[in-house]
Design an enzyme around this catalytic site. Structure first.
Site, PDB file in Angstrom:
ATOM      1  CB  THR A 132      -0.902   0.010   1.253  1.00  0.00           C
ATOM      2  OG1 THR A 132      -1.375   1.337   1.485  1.00  0.00           O
ATOM      3  CG2 THR A 132      -0.169  -0.430   2.520  1.00  0.00           C
ATOM      4  CD  GLU A 134      -2.193   5.139   4.693  1.00  0.00           C
ATOM      5  OE1 GLU A 134      -1.847   5.324   5.863  1.00  0.00           O
ATOM      6  OE2 GLU A 134      -2.667   6.043   3.983  1.00  0.00           O
ATOM      7  CE1 TYR A 156      -4.002  -1.822   5.913  1.00  0.00           C
ATOM      8  CE2 TYR A 156      -3.013   0.262   5.260  1.00  0.00           C
ATOM      9  CZ  TYR A 156      -3.603  -0.938   4.930  1.00  0.00           C
ATOM     10  OH  TYR A 156      -3.788  -1.273   3.597  1.00  0.00           O
ATOM     11  CE  LYS A 160      -2.145  -4.387   4.040  1.00  0.00           C
ATOM     12  NZ  LYS A 160      -2.489  -5.413   3.032  1.00  0.00           N
TER      13      LYS A 160
HETATM   14  P1  NAP Z   1     -11.540  -4.452   2.184  1.00  0.00           P
HETATM   15  O1  NAP Z   1     -12.683  -4.100   1.295  1.00  0.00           O
HETATM   16  O2  NAP Z   1     -11.499  -3.943   3.572  1.00  0.00           O
HETATM   17  O3  NAP Z   1     -11.461  -6.065   2.214  1.00  0.00           O
HETATM   18  C1  NAP Z   1     -10.637  -6.726   3.135  1.00  0.00           C
HETATM   19  C2  NAP Z   1     -10.899  -8.209   3.036  1.00  0.00           C
HETATM   20  O4  NAP Z   1     -10.083  -8.880   4.003  1.00  0.00           O
HETATM   21  C3  NAP Z   1     -12.355  -8.612   3.359  1.00  0.00           C
HETATM   22  O5  NAP Z   1     -12.695  -9.699   2.555  1.00  0.00           O
HETATM   23  C4  NAP Z   1     -12.240  -9.053   4.814  1.00  0.00           C
HETATM   24  O6  NAP Z   1     -13.254  -9.954   5.194  1.00  0.00           O
HETATM   25  C5  NAP Z   1     -10.900  -9.750   4.784  1.00  0.00           C
HETATM   26  N1  NAP Z   1     -10.280  -9.922   6.090  1.00  0.00           N
HETATM   27  C6  NAP Z   1     -10.039  -8.985   7.033  1.00  0.00           C
HETATM   28  N2  NAP Z   1      -9.435  -9.542   8.096  1.00  0.00           N
HETATM   29  C7  NAP Z   1      -9.324 -10.860   7.828  1.00  0.00           C
HETATM   30  C8  NAP Z   1      -8.812 -11.982   8.536  1.00  0.00           C
HETATM   31  N3  NAP Z   1      -8.299 -11.839   9.754  1.00  0.00           N
HETATM   32  N4  NAP Z   1      -8.847 -13.188   7.956  1.00  0.00           N
HETATM   33  C9  NAP Z   1      -9.388 -13.350   6.724  1.00  0.00           C
HETATM   34  N5  NAP Z   1      -9.900 -12.342   6.000  1.00  0.00           N
HETATM   35  C10 NAP Z   1      -9.866 -11.112   6.558  1.00  0.00           C
HETATM   36  O7  NAP Z   1     -10.162  -4.032   1.496  1.00  0.00           O
HETATM   37  P2  NAP Z   1      -9.850  -3.715  -0.044  1.00  0.00           P
HETATM   38  O8  NAP Z   1     -10.038  -2.247  -0.257  1.00  0.00           O
HETATM   39  O9  NAP Z   1     -10.517  -4.697  -0.912  1.00  0.00           O
HETATM   40  O10 NAP Z   1      -8.259  -3.942  -0.071  1.00  0.00           O
HETATM   41  C11 NAP Z   1      -7.708  -5.219  -0.377  1.00  0.00           C
HETATM   42  C12 NAP Z   1      -6.283  -5.276   0.137  1.00  0.00           C
HETATM   43  O11 NAP Z   1      -5.504  -4.254  -0.467  1.00  0.00           O
HETATM   44  C13 NAP Z   1      -6.135  -5.054   1.625  1.00  0.00           C
HETATM   45  O12 NAP Z   1      -5.062  -5.850   2.065  1.00  0.00           O
HETATM   46  C14 NAP Z   1      -5.784  -3.589   1.761  1.00  0.00           C
HETATM   47  O13 NAP Z   1      -5.053  -3.377   2.957  1.00  0.00           O
HETATM   48  C15 NAP Z   1      -4.935  -3.407   0.518  1.00  0.00           C
HETATM   49  N6  NAP Z   1      -4.934  -2.077  -0.078  1.00  0.00           N
HETATM   50  C16 NAP Z   1      -6.103  -1.442  -0.368  1.00  0.00           C
HETATM   51  C17 NAP Z   1      -6.082  -0.200  -1.002  1.00  0.00           C
HETATM   52  C18 NAP Z   1      -7.351   0.533  -1.352  1.00  0.00           C
HETATM   53  O14 NAP Z   1      -7.265   1.735  -1.617  1.00  0.00           O
HETATM   54  N7  NAP Z   1      -8.496  -0.156  -1.427  1.00  0.00           N
HETATM   55  C19 NAP Z   1      -4.843   0.377  -1.339  1.00  0.00           C
HETATM   56  C20 NAP Z   1      -3.674  -0.317  -1.046  1.00  0.00           C
HETATM   57  C21 NAP Z   1      -3.730  -1.551  -0.433  1.00  0.00           C
HETATM   58  P3  NAP Z   1     -14.719  -9.452   5.701  1.00  0.00           P
HETATM   59  O15 NAP Z   1     -15.473  -9.153   4.455  1.00  0.00           O
HETATM   60  O16 NAP Z   1     -15.200 -10.618   6.451  1.00  0.00           O
HETATM   61  O17 NAP Z   1     -14.475  -8.232   6.539  1.00  0.00           O
HETATM   62  O1  G4F Z   2     -10.499   6.779   2.847  1.00  0.00           O
HETATM   63  P1  G4F Z   2      -9.514   6.682   3.943  1.00  0.00           P
HETATM   64  O2  G4F Z   2      -9.981   6.096   5.221  1.00  0.00           O
HETATM   65  O3  G4F Z   2      -8.278   5.913   3.338  1.00  0.00           O
HETATM   66  P2  G4F Z   2      -6.735   5.811   3.761  1.00  0.00           P
HETATM   67  O4  G4F Z   2      -6.522   6.109   5.188  1.00  0.00           O
HETATM   68  O5  G4F Z   2      -5.966   6.606   2.774  1.00  0.00           O
HETATM   69  O6  G4F Z   2      -6.469   4.246   3.552  1.00  0.00           O
HETATM   70  C1  G4F Z   2      -6.958   3.568   2.405  1.00  0.00           C
HETATM   71  O7  G4F Z   2      -6.010   3.650   1.373  1.00  0.00           O
HETATM   72  C2  G4F Z   2      -4.751   3.003   1.660  1.00  0.00           C
HETATM   73  C3  G4F Z   2      -3.859   3.211   0.440  1.00  0.00           C
HETATM   74  O8  G4F Z   2      -3.136   4.398   0.608  1.00  0.00           O
HETATM   75  C4  G4F Z   2      -5.018   1.537   1.927  1.00  0.00           C
HETATM   76  F1  G4F Z   2      -3.838   0.911   2.183  1.00  0.00           F
HETATM   77  C5  G4F Z   2      -5.948   1.386   3.104  1.00  0.00           C
HETATM   78  O9  G4F Z   2      -6.245  -0.003   3.293  1.00  0.00           O
HETATM   79  C6  G4F Z   2      -7.245   2.121   2.808  1.00  0.00           C
HETATM   80  O10 G4F Z   2      -7.898   1.478   1.742  1.00  0.00           O
HETATM   81  O11 G4F Z   2      -8.945   8.147   4.279  1.00  0.00           O
HETATM   82  C7  G4F Z   2      -8.374   8.959   3.283  1.00  0.00           C
HETATM   83  C8  G4F Z   2      -8.087  10.338   3.869  1.00  0.00           C
HETATM   84  C9  G4F Z   2      -7.299  10.329   5.178  1.00  0.00           C
HETATM   85  O12 G4F Z   2      -6.332  11.341   5.130  1.00  0.00           O
HETATM   86  C10 G4F Z   2      -8.325  10.650   6.246  1.00  0.00           C
HETATM   87  O13 G4F Z   2      -7.808  11.317   7.382  1.00  0.00           O
HETATM   88  O14 G4F Z   2      -9.338  10.956   4.186  1.00  0.00           O
HETATM   89  C11 G4F Z   2      -9.232  11.571   5.452  1.00  0.00           C
HETATM   90  N1  G4F Z   2     -10.578  11.705   6.012  1.00  0.00           N
HETATM   91  C12 G4F Z   2     -11.183  12.896   6.280  1.00  0.00           C
HETATM   92  N2  G4F Z   2     -12.389  12.683   6.810  1.00  0.00           N
HETATM   93  C13 G4F Z   2     -11.413  10.727   6.356  1.00  0.00           C
HETATM   94  C14 G4F Z   2     -12.549  11.332   6.867  1.00  0.00           C
HETATM   95  N3  G4F Z   2     -11.282   9.373   6.276  1.00  0.00           N
HETATM   96  C15 G4F Z   2     -12.336   8.627   6.704  1.00  0.00           C
HETATM   97  N4  G4F Z   2     -12.241   7.274   6.603  1.00  0.00           N
HETATM   98  N5  G4F Z   2     -13.468   9.180   7.240  1.00  0.00           N
HETATM   99  C16 G4F Z   2     -13.620  10.533   7.339  1.00  0.00           C
HETATM  100  O15 G4F Z   2     -14.652  11.041   7.819  1.00  0.00           O
END
Ligand code: NAP
Ligand code: G4F
Length: 384
Positions: A132, A134, A156, A160
């Site tokens: 990520t 992050e 987190y 990672k």
């Molecule tokens: P998400 O929607 O939160 O999905 C996370 C998945 O992991 C869900 O299926 C969840 O199951 C499962 N999970 C959580 N804890 C678990 C555990 N202990 N054992 C087995 N399964 C578990 O996340 P996403 O946005 O699809 O992201 C996918 C991956 O990419 C994650 O690893 C995230 O950290 C990483 N990532 C995401 C982004 C982004 O912007 N979306 C960017 C960079 C990296 P449940 O449905 O049961 O909760």
């Molecule tokens: O949408 P966010 O919660 O995503 P964040 O923290 O960037 O993390 C997501 O992206 C990562 C990749 O860079 C993944 F690895 C991670 O698993 C996840 O998918 O927040 C984005 C930004 C932050 O700066 C947060 O402080 O939005 C700001 N924010 C402002 N108001 C908020 C809010 N975030 C959330 N969730 N809720 C708010 O009300």
């Protein structure tokens, strides 16, 4: 037929990736957690009954904290590719459950790698690790590339970081085909409701339909590089098709503040918002309506009530300090040149197209809520 195992298949990315791989002819195995209610909504459209022949989606109960469970599933499935997407993925929540996050997101990755090694599957099985942006945290360079030093800013991100390096280490130590995709934020209509983009698109849709007065946000000034999850799962697949395993940044190269995301998402459905005040006292006021856009995107029947609210310059956005993080990642902006050059990856969606997709979907979804509120009971239309 190739076999893929996806951890986190019930999540946003897992569901898009499963659909993508099935279309490519894969048999997809997924790990889901036992939950007290259904948690397969994102993949229900792909599901087939257990007795159906030639099934291309097979689910297994499991958890990233359970080594024996993961090892058994990998042994039974004998996957050609493992996509390790499971994680406690909410940055703010990780401050409240740091140990669990370390266990699931950090050690969970080790469990997958170690299972492949112990089962003597290192020549057969390729592994994708969901790393990520992050990791860059307190950014040391703009834009961020594969060479930019990491500086994680949350439990987190620290978990990672371990997962990233243990993947590199197993690649170098045991010659495993294991790669990191360093993905910047990617969103979609099925993004979890507590991530910022989806929180905004849901709230604005509800405000437009007069189901909600105000949405309370955290830090409006942080900047993110947002892409569409549909584009990003293609990059995951491409990474595992390379002869040589490696690590890749996946990003759009454009960064936007949360505040501007709100303005653009509001404009998409004809709402004009103006911000005033600073920090905790910042507010977003509804100062106008673009009538034609509103009627087209939301519907004429909702116009009168929203016009009244705009006339009164009602507050629709507020700031709630509870949503701030103890340590924030202020600015993310990725450079995906390596992925574009080596993988041939090109995103199809820009931010505007992403916002369109999310707003259209949430307005439609919230209209079902509106209908429920008005009629007081469920109707067949609810499921349209
Ligand atoms: P998400 O929607 O939160 O999905 C996370 C998945 O992991 C869900 O299926 C969840 O199951 C499962 N999970 C959580 N804890 C678990 C555990 N202990 N054992 C087995 N399964 C578990 O996340 P996403 O946005 O699809 O992201 C996918 C991956 O990419 C994650 O690893 C995230 O950290 C990483 N990532 C995401 C982004 C982004 O912007 N979306 C960017 C960079 C990296 P449940 O449905 O049961 O909760
Ligand atoms: O949408 P966010 O919660 O995503 P964040 O923290 O960037 O993390 C997501 O992206 C990562 C990749 O860079 C993944 F690895 C991670 O698993 C996840 O998918 O927040 C984005 C930004 C932050 O700066 C947060 O402080 O939005 C700001 N924010 C402002 N108001 C908020 C809010 N975030 C959330 N969730 N809720 C708010 O009300």
């Amino acid at each position: 037929m190739k076999k893929a195992l996806i951890t986190g298949i019930t999540g946003q990315d897992g569901a898009y990736l499963a659909e993508y791989l099935i279309k490519k002819g894969y048999v997809v195995h997924g790990i889901k957690r036992r939950a007290s209610m259904f948690n397969t909504e994102r993949i229900d459209h792909l599901y087939q009954e257990p007795f159906e022949e030639n099934r291309n989606l097979i689910l297994h109960y499991g958890d990233m904290t359970d080594s024996m469970n993961l090892t058994r599933i990998i042994q039974e499935v004998q996957p050609d590719e493992i996509y390790n997407l499971a994680a406690m993925s909410h940055v703010k929540v990780s401050f409240e459950v740091p140990e669990y996050t370390g266990n699931a997101d950090g050690l969970g990755t080790l469990r997958i790698l170690e299972a492949v090694r112990l089962l003597n599957m290192t020549d057969k099985t390729r592994i994708y690790q969901a790393s990520t942006s992050e990791l860059y945290g307190l950014v040391q360079q703009v834009p961020q590339t594969e060479q930019t030093p990491f500086y994680p800013r949350s439990p987190y991100a620290v978990a990672k970081l371990y997962a990233y390096w243990i993947t590199v280490n197993y690649r170098e130590a045991y010659n495993i085909h294991a790669s990191n995709g360093i993905l910047f934020n990617h969103e979609s209509p099925t993004r979890g409701e507590t991530f910022v983009t989806r929180k905004i698109t849901r709230a604005l849709s509800r405000i437009a339909l007069n189901l909600q007065q105000t949405v309370y946000m955290g830090n409006l000034s942080s900047q993110r590089d947002w892409g569409h999850a549909k584009d990003y799962v293609k990059a995951m697949y491409l990474i595992l098709q390379q002869d040589v395993p490696d690590d890749y940044v996946i990003a759009t190269g454009i960064t936007t503040t949360i505040r501007d995301f709100i303005l653009q998402a509001a404009a998409e459905i004809g709402l004009e918002i103006s911000f005033e005040g600073e920090e905790k006292n910042e507010r977003g006021l509804l100062t106008g309506i673009n009538k034609d856009v509103f009627v087209e995107k939301v519907g004429e029947e909702h116009l009168e009530s929203i016009k009244l609210r705009a006339l009164k310059n009602e507050q629709v956005v507020g700031v709630e300090p509870a949503y701030f993080r103890p340590t924030e990642v202020e600015l993310l902006m990725g450079d995906a040149t390596k992925a574009k050059t080596i993988l041939g990856w090109e995103p199809e969606y820009d931010l505007n197209a992403l916002i369109k997709d999310m707003m259209q979907s949430d307005v439609k979804l919230m209209k079902k809520d509106h209908h429920l509120k008005v009629t007081g009971f469920d109707t067949l239309n609810y499921f349209e």
